[in-house]
Design a protein around this motif. Structure first.
Motif, PDB file in Angstrom:
ATOM      1  N   LEU A 164      10.722  63.410  48.721  1.00 35.48           N
ATOM      2  CA  LEU A 164      11.240  64.601  49.396  1.00 35.48           C
ATOM      3  C   LEU A 164      12.080  64.208  50.608  1.00 35.48           C
ATOM      4  N   GLN A 165      11.612  63.246  51.388  1.00 38.41           N
ATOM      5  CA  GLN A 165      12.381  62.783  52.554  1.00 38.41           C
ATOM      6  C   GLN A 165      13.730  62.211  52.132  1.00 38.41           C
ATOM      7  N   ILE A 224      11.311  74.573  53.522  1.00 36.05           N
ATOM      8  CA  ILE A 224      11.384  73.118  53.497  1.00 36.05           C
ATOM      9  C   ILE A 224      10.235  72.528  54.311  1.00 36.05           C
ATOM     10  N   PHE A 272      14.657  67.033  43.575  1.00 34.94           N
ATOM     11  CA  PHE A 272      13.265  66.748  43.923  1.00 34.94           C
ATOM     12  C   PHE A 272      12.315  67.180  42.806  1.00 34.94           C
ATOM     13  N   HIS A 281       3.411  67.622  51.027  1.00 37.37           N
ATOM     14  CA  HIS A 281       3.590  66.271  50.501  1.00 37.37           C
ATOM     15  C   HIS A 281       3.518  65.191  51.580  1.00 37.37           C
ATOM     16  N   LEU A 333      17.172  71.303  45.648  1.00 35.95           N
ATOM     17  CA  LEU A 333      15.800  70.792  45.592  1.00 35.95           C
ATOM     18  C   LEU A 333      15.279  70.756  44.156  1.00 35.95           C
ATOM     19  N   GLN A 384       5.292  61.650  46.644  1.00 36.43           N
ATOM     20  CA  GLN A 384       6.204  62.785  46.547  1.00 36.43           C
ATOM     21  C   GLN A 384       6.838  63.085  47.903  1.00 36.43           C
ATOM     22  N   LEU A 442       7.131  72.501  52.235  1.00 37.24           N
ATOM     23  CA  LEU A 442       7.131  71.394  51.278  1.00 37.24           C
ATOM     24  C   LEU A 442       6.756  70.082  51.956  1.00 37.24           C
ATOM     25  N   LYS A 443       7.285  69.883  53.146  1.00 34.63           N
ATOM     26  CA  LYS A 443       6.969  68.658  53.883  1.00 34.63           C
ATOM     27  C   LYS A 443       5.474  68.567  54.162  1.00 34.63           C
TER      28      LYS A 443
END
Length: 195
Positions: free
Chosen positions: A17-18, A1, A41, A8, A37, A13, A4-5
């Motif tokens: 995601l947040q 995770i 997402f 993006h 996800l 995006q 991914l943060k």
């Protein structure tokens, strides 16, 4: 995770995601987090990428339909398809590996050759059958449709290469929906040419 943060950060995006992570239940195990996800997402990114593919494929088809020169067709297909694949990568925030880039590039070259080959084949068929302007327009639309569909397939392959989580059997993109949109877009052009 956290990866991914980082991918993006400061993007549209990233905001999505947040939002998805803020509503994620805290009791999920790893497999359930991946599913969550994917459904909440990545499915949104998939929709954005598929809209891009449809739009770019229609543009490619229209350019092929309207262009009388095979070399121009080839260059347009190569340029627009590479641009589309790069935009798809941007949507997912990932870069393709060298192997993935080569696989996509080979498919793009095939699409380019298809554009040139169909232009030559259609021209020779029209010359032999002498059907006039109607045959030229129909042949051009058929060529544009074929190349646009192939470009869409390349785009879908770009999604598969860029998406960090594999599609579940229910999430697989449907080429038929994209093909229908391409066909409808090109038919609008043919009806305008006919008028």
């Amino acid at each position: 995770i956290n990866g991914l943060k980082k991918l993006h950060v400061q993007s549209a995006q990233g905001e999505l995601l947040q939002q998805v992570l803020s509503t994620q239940p805290d009791y999920l195990n790893d497999a359930e987090i991946i599913t969550y996800l994917s459904e909440n997402f990545f499915s949104q990114l998939d929709k954005e990428a598929q809209q891009l593919i449809t739009s770019e494929s229609i543009k490619i088809g229209i350019l092929i339909t309207l262009s009388p020169l095979a070399i121009v067709d080839s260059l347009v297909v190569l340029w627009r398809t590479m641009k589309m694949v790069n935009q798809i990568n941007g949507i997912y925030g990932l870069r393709l590996t060298r192997i993935g880039q080569w696989q996509i590039f080979i498919k793009i070259v095939k699409a380019t050759l298809l554009a040139a080959g169909t232009e030559i084949a259609i021209s020779s068929i029209i010359d032999k059958t002498a059907t006039g302007l109607t045959g030229v327009v129909t042949g051009s639309i058929a060529q544009g449709l074929g190349v646009a569909i192939y470009a869409a397939k390349v785009g879908l392959e770009g999604i598969k290469q860029s998406r960090p989580i594999m599609f579940s059997e229910f999430e697989q993109p449907d080429i038929n929906l994209i093909t229908s949109a391409i066909r409808a877009g090109l038919m609008k052009i043919s009806s305008k040419q006919g008028n």
